[in-house]
Write an enzyme that holds these catalytic residues in place. Structure first.
Site, short mmCIF file in Angstrom:
data_model
loop_
_atom_site.label_atom_id
_atom_site.label_comp_id
_atom_site.label_asym_id
_atom_site.label_seq_id
_atom_site.Cartn_x
_atom_site.Cartn_y
_atom_site.Cartn_z
N ASP A 1 0.74 -1.37 -0.15
CA ASP A 1 0.01 -0.10 -0.17
C ASP A 1 0.73 1.12 -0.06
O ASP A 1 0.41 2.41 -0.29
CB ASP A 1 -1.11 0.11 1.33
CG ASP A 1 -2.22 -0.83 1.26
OD1 ASP A 1 -1.71 -2.39 1.45
OD2 ASP A 1 -3.19 -0.74 0.57
N ASN B 1 1.68 -3.17 4.04
CA ASN B 1 0.75 -3.96 3.41
C ASN B 1 -0.28 -4.49 4.63
O ASN B 1 -0.06 -4.18 5.77
CB ASN B 1 1.34 -4.96 2.78
CG ASN B 1 0.47 -5.94 1.71
OD1 ASN B 1 -0.27 -5.01 1.02
ND2 ASN B 1 0.15 -7.26 1.72
O1 MRU Z 1 -7.55 -3.05 3.00
P1 MRU Z 1 -7.47 -3.42 1.82
O2 MRU Z 1 -8.43 -4.61 1.20
O3 MRU Z 1 -7.55 -2.24 0.82
O4 MRU Z 1 -5.97 -3.62 1.53
C1 MRU Z 1 -5.39 -4.26 0.58
C2 MRU Z 1 -3.93 -4.77 0.71
O5 MRU Z 1 -3.33 -4.77 1.66
C3 MRU Z 1 -3.18 -5.08 -0.78
O6 MRU Z 1 -2.38 -5.95 -0.36
C4 MRU Z 1 -2.70 -3.81 -1.38
O7 MRU Z 1 -3.45 -2.88 -1.39
C5 MRU Z 1 -2.04 -4.17 -2.63
S1 MRU Z 1 -3.44 -4.32 -3.94
C6 MRU Z 1 -2.31 -4.60 -5.44
#
Ligand code: MRU
Length: 377
Positions: free
Chosen positions: A244, A254
């Protein structure tokens, strides 16, 4: 409603040319439903409620949120309001800020009358660019997969572990961590994926298992707590996750639980890869643990589990005594030293300032310039 197997992207424009349609990810895997976004408020709410989620998809949805705002009011103040409302929807994924900066830089110089059309075009470009970039991540990751598979006894499948959902529905196409998985599978390379459930919101169980299963990729769902055990038993050849936000020095935020997998992988010398596009790098940050903002979510996601039956309403049941205190950090930070390598659209690099600057010299230079300018002020 489109046939589920025909949903190629989790976001698209409706035939009317302006409504944004998204796959409602809060209803998966029980129901495949479309949500329609008709205003800035709808777009912001879709991100907050996690109908759309995953760093790259959050960015593209925000870009379309700006387009929806420009359609109803293309003034400077409306542009500023759109930026302000969307930037506060979710704090950790930096792709959100990147996409909003792109939209603002593109639209501000234009006369208001041209902004709506320009905003839709720019948002569509960002979406297509994301799909293209993820395919490149897939190709670079595939080379690594082939090398690791070549060291295994002939005829055995590559055992890949992933976490959360860094898949095609977290992006526009391909996913980041899943891109090499999809490519390998489509080429007939034997591959099997350990999908960890990813409590508390279960993105692994509900989303990754759904999307890989839909494409026929062999997978096994595991409780989060078994990851270390499987790694210790030699059942995992590599771990690959998304991100992220990645600092300029290579720390990667992440989904919560990523760090534990990285620790287990390092303890057993299993390679741990983080796959992401350049838009996930935050060149302004150096120390991920101290500086990356970690989203704090509702305690109710911890004290309850939620599910979606094939018909009917979302069901939630308590798994803890009433009023149990709970803490819900949505992300964690894996320090660069635990990461074997980054996989980006520009290739592989070490998780380090030198590695990232080597792949993205343009961005590293311009961020160094703006940091210098800020410290002089
Ligand atoms: O809380 P989320 O579902 O938005 O978290 C998503 C993640 O942590 C993913 O691994 C990250 O955004 C990478 S998406 C290609």
């Amino acid at each position: 409603m489109p046939d589920p197997v025909r949903i190629e992207r989790p976001l698209w424009l409706s035939p009317n040319g302006w409504t944004v349609e998204v796959l409602d990810q809060t209803l998966l895997p029980g129901q495949v439903r479309i949500a329609r976004l008709r205003s800035l408020k709808d777009a912001a709410q879709a991100i907050v409620s996690m109908q759309v989620r995953g760093a790259p998809l959050i960015g593209v949805t925000a870009a379309y949120g700006v387009a929806l705002a420009m359609r109803s009011d293309p003034s400077d103040s409306s542009l500023a309001t759109a930026y302000d409302q969307l930037i506060h929807t979710r704090p950790t994924a930096v792709n959100l800020r990147w996409a909003l900066d792109q939209m603002q830089a593109h639209l501000s110089p234009l006369p208001p009358a041209q902004r709506s059309q320009a905003a839709y075009l720019r948002a569509a470009e960002l979406a297509d660019e994301d799909a293209r970039i993820n395919r490149q991540i897939g190709e670079h990751g595939l080379q690594l997969f082939r090398q690791i598979l070549a060291r295994k006894p002939p005829g055995t499948a590559l055992q890949v572990m992933t976490h959360c959902n860094a898949g095609r529905i977290a992006t526009i196409e391909w996913g980041t961590a899943t891109a090499p998985i999809y490519l390998a599978h489509s080429l007939g390379i034997p591959i099997h994926v350990w999908v960890s459930e990813t409590r508390p919101r279960n993105q692994g169980a509900a989303l990754t298992a759904w999307e890989l299963g839909e494409r026929g990729v062999p997978l096994t769902l595991i409780p989060d707590n078994s990851a270390g055990h499987l790694i210790q038993r030699g059942l995992v050849d590599l771990v690959i996750v998304g991100a992220d936000r990645v600092t300029a020095s290579g720390d990667a935020a992440n989904k919560i639980g990523t760090y534990l997998k990285a620790l287990a992988a390092a303890a057993h010398k299993v390679p741990f890869y983080v796959a992401f596009p350049g838009t996930t790098i935050d060149w302004t940050l150096r120390d991920g643990i101290a500086e990356i903002p970690i989203e704090q979510r509702s305690a109710r996601e911890v004290t309850h589990v939620a599910g979606m039956p094939p018909k009917g309403r979302r069901v939630e049941v308590a798994i803890a005594p009433p009023d149990t205190a709970a803490r819900n950090d949505a992300f964690d930070v894996t320090p660069a030293k635990l990461i074997t390598s980054f996989i980006t659209e520009r290739g592989l690099c070490s998780a380090s300032a030198r590695g990232l600057a080597g792949l993205y010299p343009d961005q590293a230079r311009s961020s160094a310039r703006s940091v210098r300018a800020r410290t002089r002020r």
